[in-house]
Motif scaffolding. Structure first.
Motif, PDB file in Angstrom:
ATOM      1  N   LEU A 260     -12.766  -5.914 -16.885  1.00  8.11           N
ATOM      2  CA  LEU A 260     -13.578  -5.670 -15.676  1.00  8.11           C
ATOM      3  C   LEU A 260     -14.151  -4.259 -15.720  1.00  8.11           C
ATOM      4  N   SER A 261     -15.231  -4.039 -14.994  1.00  9.76           N
ATOM      5  CA  SER A 261     -15.805  -2.680 -14.924  1.00  9.76           C
ATOM      6  C   SER A 261     -14.818  -1.778 -14.181  1.00  9.76           C
ATOM      7  N   SER A 262     -14.914  -0.477 -14.415  1.00  6.82           N
ATOM      8  CA  SER A 262     -13.950   0.427 -13.760  1.00  6.82           C
ATOM      9  C   SER A 262     -14.117   0.362 -12.242  1.00  6.82           C
ATOM     10  N   VAL A 263     -15.340   0.065 -11.773  1.00 11.33           N
ATOM     11  CA  VAL A 263     -15.566  -0.049 -10.321  1.00 11.33           C
ATOM     12  C   VAL A 263     -14.761  -1.230  -9.773  1.00 11.33           C
ATOM     13  N   ARG A 264     -14.827  -2.381 -10.486  1.00 11.71           N
ATOM     14  CA  ARG A 264     -14.083  -3.572 -10.036  1.00 11.71           C
ATOM     15  C   ARG A 264     -12.572  -3.322 -10.087  1.00 11.71           C
ATOM     16  N   ARG A 265     -12.132  -2.618 -11.141  1.00 16.66           N
ATOM     17  CA  ARG A 265     -10.686  -2.345 -11.259  1.00 16.66           C
ATOM     18  C   ARG A 265     -10.217  -1.437 -10.129  1.00 16.66           C
ATOM     19  N   ASP A 266     -11.008  -0.380  -9.876  1.00 15.57           N
ATOM     20  CA  ASP A 266     -10.634   0.548  -8.792  1.00 15.57           C
ATOM     21  C   ASP A 266     -10.588  -0.168  -7.447  1.00 15.57           C
ATOM     22  N   GLU A 267     -11.549  -1.066  -7.264  1.00  9.21           N
ATOM     23  CA  GLU A 267     -11.632  -1.824  -6.014  1.00  9.21           C
ATOM     24  C   GLU A 267     -10.373  -2.685  -5.837  1.00  9.21           C
ATOM     25  N   ALA A 268      -9.973  -3.375  -6.928  1.00  8.89           N
ATOM     26  CA  ALA A 268      -8.781  -4.238  -6.879  1.00  8.89           C
ATOM     27  C   ALA A 268      -7.541  -3.413  -6.535  1.00  8.89           C
ATOM     28  N   GLN A 269      -7.426  -2.261  -7.196  1.00  3.11           N
ATOM     29  CA  GLN A 269      -6.256  -1.399  -6.978  1.00  3.11           C
ATOM     30  C   GLN A 269      -6.244  -0.869  -5.544  1.00  3.11           C
ATOM     31  N   ASP A 270      -7.424  -0.477  -5.069  1.00  4.40           N
ATOM     32  CA  ASP A 270      -7.557   0.071  -3.731  1.00  4.40           C
ATOM     33  C   ASP A 270      -7.224  -0.976  -2.669  1.00  4.40           C
ATOM     34  N   LEU A 538       5.703  -1.690  14.872  1.00  5.46           N
ATOM     35  CA  LEU A 538       5.606  -0.397  14.165  1.00  5.46           C
ATOM     36  C   LEU A 538       4.665  -0.516  12.979  1.00  5.46           C
ATOM     37  N   ARG A 539       4.716  -1.683  12.302  1.00  3.16           N
ATOM     38  CA  ARG A 539       3.869  -1.894  11.135  1.00  3.16           C
ATOM     39  C   ARG A 539       2.391  -1.898  11.543  1.00  3.16           C
ATOM     40  N   ALA A 540       2.108  -2.523  12.692  1.00  4.94           N
ATOM     41  CA  ALA A 540       0.722  -2.567  13.184  1.00  4.94           C
ATOM     42  C   ALA A 540       0.238  -1.155  13.549  1.00  4.94           C
ATOM     43  N   LEU A 541       1.125  -0.370  14.173  1.00  3.34           N
ATOM     44  CA  LEU A 541       0.758   1.010  14.527  1.00  3.34           C
ATOM     45  C   LEU A 541       0.505   1.827  13.261  1.00  3.34           C
ATOM     46  N   ARG A 542       1.379   1.673  12.278  1.00  7.28           N
ATOM     47  CA  ARG A 542       1.205   2.407  11.007  1.00  7.28           C
ATOM     48  C   ARG A 542      -0.133   2.057  10.362  1.00  7.28           C
ATOM     49  N   LYS A 543      -0.471   0.770  10.382  1.00  8.63           N
ATOM     50  CA  LYS A 543      -1.738   0.323   9.780  1.00  8.63           C
ATOM     51  C   LYS A 543      -2.919   0.993  10.489  1.00  8.63           C
ATOM     52  N   ARG A 544      -2.835   1.057  11.825  1.00 11.08           N
ATOM     53  CA  ARG A 544      -3.939   1.659  12.602  1.00 11.08           C
ATOM     54  C   ARG A 544      -4.102   3.142  12.245  1.00 11.08           C
ATOM     55  N   LEU A 545      -2.958   3.854  12.191  1.00 13.43           N
ATOM     56  CA  LEU A 545      -3.003   5.287  11.867  1.00 13.43           C
ATOM     57  C   LEU A 545      -3.509   5.510  10.438  1.00 13.43           C
ATOM     58  N   ALA A 546      -3.074   4.639   9.522  1.00 13.17           N
ATOM     59  CA  ALA A 546      -3.487   4.764   8.115  1.00 13.17           C
ATOM     60  C   ALA A 546      -4.988   4.520   7.982  1.00 13.17           C
ATOM     61  N   ASP A 547      -5.489   3.497   8.689  1.00 11.65           N
ATOM     62  CA  ASP A 547      -6.931   3.190   8.623  1.00 11.65           C
ATOM     63  C   ASP A 547      -7.772   4.348   9.161  1.00 11.65           C
ATOM     64  N   GLN A 548      -7.274   4.987  10.221  1.00 15.68           N
ATOM     65  CA  GLN A 548      -8.003   6.131  10.786  1.00 15.68           C
ATOM     66  C   GLN A 548      -8.180   7.249   9.758  1.00 15.68           C
ATOM     67  N   GLU A 549      -7.159   7.416   8.910  1.00 15.91           N
ATOM     68  CA  GLU A 549      -7.211   8.508   7.928  1.00 15.91           C
ATOM     69  C   GLU A 549      -7.638   8.041   6.545  1.00 15.91           C
ATOM     70  N   ALA A 550      -7.985   6.744   6.427  1.00 12.10           N
ATOM     71  CA  ALA A 550      -8.355   6.137   5.130  1.00 12.10           C
ATOM     72  C   ALA A 550      -7.256   6.378   4.097  1.00 12.10           C
ATOM     73  N   LEU A 551      -5.997   6.122   4.526  1.00 11.85           N
ATOM     74  CA  LEU A 551      -4.838   6.287   3.634  1.00 11.85           C
ATOM     75  C   LEU A 551      -4.134   4.945   3.473  1.00 11.85           C
ATOM     76  N   PRO A 552      -3.446   4.725   2.343  1.00 15.12           N
ATOM     77  CA  PRO A 552      -2.590   3.539   2.244  1.00 15.12           C
ATOM     78  C   PRO A 552      -1.470   3.640   3.288  1.00 15.12           C
ATOM     79  N   ALA A 553      -1.092   2.507   3.869  1.00 18.38           N
ATOM     80  CA  ALA A 553      -0.093   2.502   4.945  1.00 18.38           C
ATOM     81  C   ALA A 553       1.225   3.146   4.524  1.00 18.38           C
TER      82      ALA A 553
END
Length: 602
Positions: A260-270, A538-553
């Motif tokens: 796969l292209s590096s873009v596709r690989r990065d996308e999958a990993q992300d 707690l998991r839902a709250l963590r997801k919300r906070l992570a999304d706000q900062e564009a971080l993995p949960a």
């Protein structure tokens, strides 16, 4: 040391060997550290970096690995950055200035970039220590040799007084000696941590064909609803077909392989890191850069080529220490193909030997964990109780007649057939290959039709392991009878085979294994039964906070911390900060939101 550990990482005590390794680095001595994946290697150089003046230079082979580490450190309030080709020039210029000013505590850098910067940036920095991560990449005997790593020895010449710490999760004795030699380490102290990961269950399934594998995988995933996992396949095309099979069942799946292209690989990993997909179907190219702590399971669709590879890949599950499951499928076809690869490789002898050890693990009828540990030179006297052999020891029966039927068919074809035609003959399948050679005329044609084809696959693997026949890899994989095979065929000795057990479990609706948190990790005097409802909130709250900062949960808080929170239910900021894994920075940053939610619940 303990204050810094608590402040930045939220732990009150060190894991085995960590403190001793850190003291060695602080004393200015070189060291070589072997610790399994998830064993806490990074703290061994991150903590000294925080305690010393200047910047620690960490050499790492993958951009994704650096990104993950830097995000985790920044989330803990540590000044860290990565100098690599994925940054733009402005970002790199800012980083270089921070290094020269001494405001960056850890600089992650690739080996190529390190060589390029040797006479410029490195000379103008105050360096506290060098950490060479994934150090097995330096050795041609290692399972992941990278030529650019082989030039790292210049560090010792250029900076004779700065301590170097080399770290790896898997290295046998030859590789360890090679690392010390290539890096010119100066009388290093060698630390070998236990390779035991008791939280990982180990299961092997033999002789399954594609349809049966698919069913077993769906059953397995059914018991891990919504939990992240990785399926490793030998070929690129297989990752695609397995992913399609799972997608048809409505599962969120990504594919990752070198085609796969590096873009596709990065996308999958992300997508995987950020829980947008539940499963990744991948070749072994995937995972080295993954520090995702809540991978709950790993499946090997095919036999890996060595115990090192296998150990590193299953090590990506359960890095947070919570119970996680591993499953390995093993077939004759895998063995034949891997033997071909090993024979044609540049290091035939060593690769065949490594494959043989992997085969012994897959075919074992003794505790599998003991086999793994002994491979890494670690003796244990106890069975683990958490592998399929311990949970369900094999029963044996007199399989002489079964073995004689198979061996008789091999002899009657003048030892000119491979396993698939052998099974067709025994089952009485008049396929084009069989009729072309007239094998339907043989006395043994259909002699084993009462045994299902997949059971024949299993029995043939057992017969190979017991040494009744060999595979002539140089003769189109034809089967050749051995002396001990002749003894069974002509009634001079008996053959004992293991009873085949296949537990056909339907996907358990909603049944998930609840992770158990060790009581010692809970603050005293607090409840020690977990609320599942609170955990999900707690998991839902963590997801919300992570999304706000564009971080993995898992970088916000790990699953383990969430389980501790949903068990201990702290309702003050101070109590929140006392939970293992929550440092000062995270307490200030996230405490209010989590405590508020827990108060509502309580």
């Amino acid at each position: 040391m303990i204050q810094t550990l608590k402040r930045y990482f939220g732990y009150d005590s060190f894991r085995p060997l960590q403190e001793e390794i850190i003291r060695t680095v602080l004393d200015g001595r070189d060291s070589l550290v072997l610790m399994p994946t998830g064993g806490g290697k990074s703290i061994c150089y991150q903590l000294p970096a925080l305690l010393c003046e200047g910047t620690a230079v960490v050499v790492s082979p993958l951009i994704s690995l650096m990104k993950d580490q830097v995000e985790s450190l920044c989330a803990n309030g540590v000044a860290a950055g990565a100098l690599n080709s994925s940054n733009d020039e402005t970002e790199n210029a800012v980083l270089r200035r921070a290094c020269m000013e001494g405001s960056l505590k850890l600089l992650y850098i690739s080996p190529e970039k390190l060589i390029a910067e040797a006479n410029y940036l490195l000379r103008d920095m105050h360096i506290s220590l060098f950490a060479i991560d994934e150090a097995h990449c330096i050795s041609q005997w290692g399972h992941d040799f990278r030529p650019e790593y082989a030039q790292m020895g210049f560090i010792r010449e250029m900076f004779p007084n700065i301590p170097v710490i080399a770290l790896t999760a898997t290295a046998d004795k030859i590789t360890r000696e090679d690392i010390v030699r290539q890096l010119h380490l100066n009388q290093p102290k060698v630390f070998i941590s236990s390779f035991d990961r008791p939280n990982l269950s180990l299961t092997v399934k033999r002789g399954y064909q594609q349809k049966e594998k698919s069913k077993a995988i769906l059953d397995f995933i059914g018991r891990h609803r919504g939990e992240s996992g990785i399926i490793y396949c030998m070929s690129r095309s297989k990752t695609e077909t397995v992913a399609q099979m799972l997608q048809k069942q409505g599962l969120r799946v990504a594919v990752y392989h070198a085609g796969l292209s590096s873009v596709r690989r990065d996308e999958a990993q992300d997508d995987f890191i950020n829980d947008r997909v539940q499963i990744v179907c991948a070749t072994i190219a995937f995972g080295m850069g993954i520090d995702k702590s809540n991978v709950r399971w790993v499946i090997h669709y095919n036999l890996p080529k060595s115990i090192e590879s296998f150990y590193q890949e299953i090590g990506r599950a359960g890095r947070d220490g919570l119970p996680s499951d591993t499953l390995l499928f093993y077939s004759l076809a895998d063995l034949i193909l891997l033997t071909k690869f090993a024979t044609e490789s540049g290091q035939q002898g060593i690769n065949l030997e490594k494959l043989q050890r992997m085969q012994q693990y897959a075919e074992a009828d003794v505790c599998r964990r003991r086999i793994l540990l002994s491979y890494f030179g670690e003796a244990t006297t106890e069975d683990c109780g958490n592998c399929d052999v311990c949970k369900n020891p094999p029963q044996r029966f007199d399989g002489t007649v079964i073995v004689q039927k198979a061996l008789s068919a091999i002899v009657r074809t003048e030892q000119q057939i491979g396993t698939s035609i052998l099974v067709d003959i025994l089952r009485g399948n008049n396929t084009p290959d069989v009729s072309e050679k007239g094998y339907q005329q043989l006395k043994t044609f259909g002699a084993g039709r009462e045994v299902p084809a997949r059971d024949w696959q299993d029995y043939l693997l057992q017969m190979l392991q017991l040494g009744y026949f060999e595979i002539a890899y140089n003769e189109n994989n034809h089967l050749k009878i051995t002396n001990s095979g002749s003894d069974v065929l002509f009634g001079r000795s008996q053959a004992r085979l293991a009873v085949i057990r296949r537990e056909e479990s339907a996907p358990a609706k909603g049944r998930k294994k609840k992770p158990t948190i060790p009581v010692r990790e809970l603050p005293l005097g607090l409840p020690n039964t977990e609320s599942e409802e609170l955990f999900e909130a707690l998991r839902a709250l963590r997801k919300r906070l992570a999304d706000q900062e564009a971080l993995p949960a898992y970088i916000v808080l790990s699953d383990k911390v969430l389980h501790l929170l949903s068990t201990a239910r702290p309702t003050t900021m101070e109590a929140f900060g006392n939970i293992s894994g929550i440092g000062e920075y995270k307490k200030k940053k996230y405490g209010k939101d989590f405590v508020e939610l827990i108060r509502k619940y309580v």
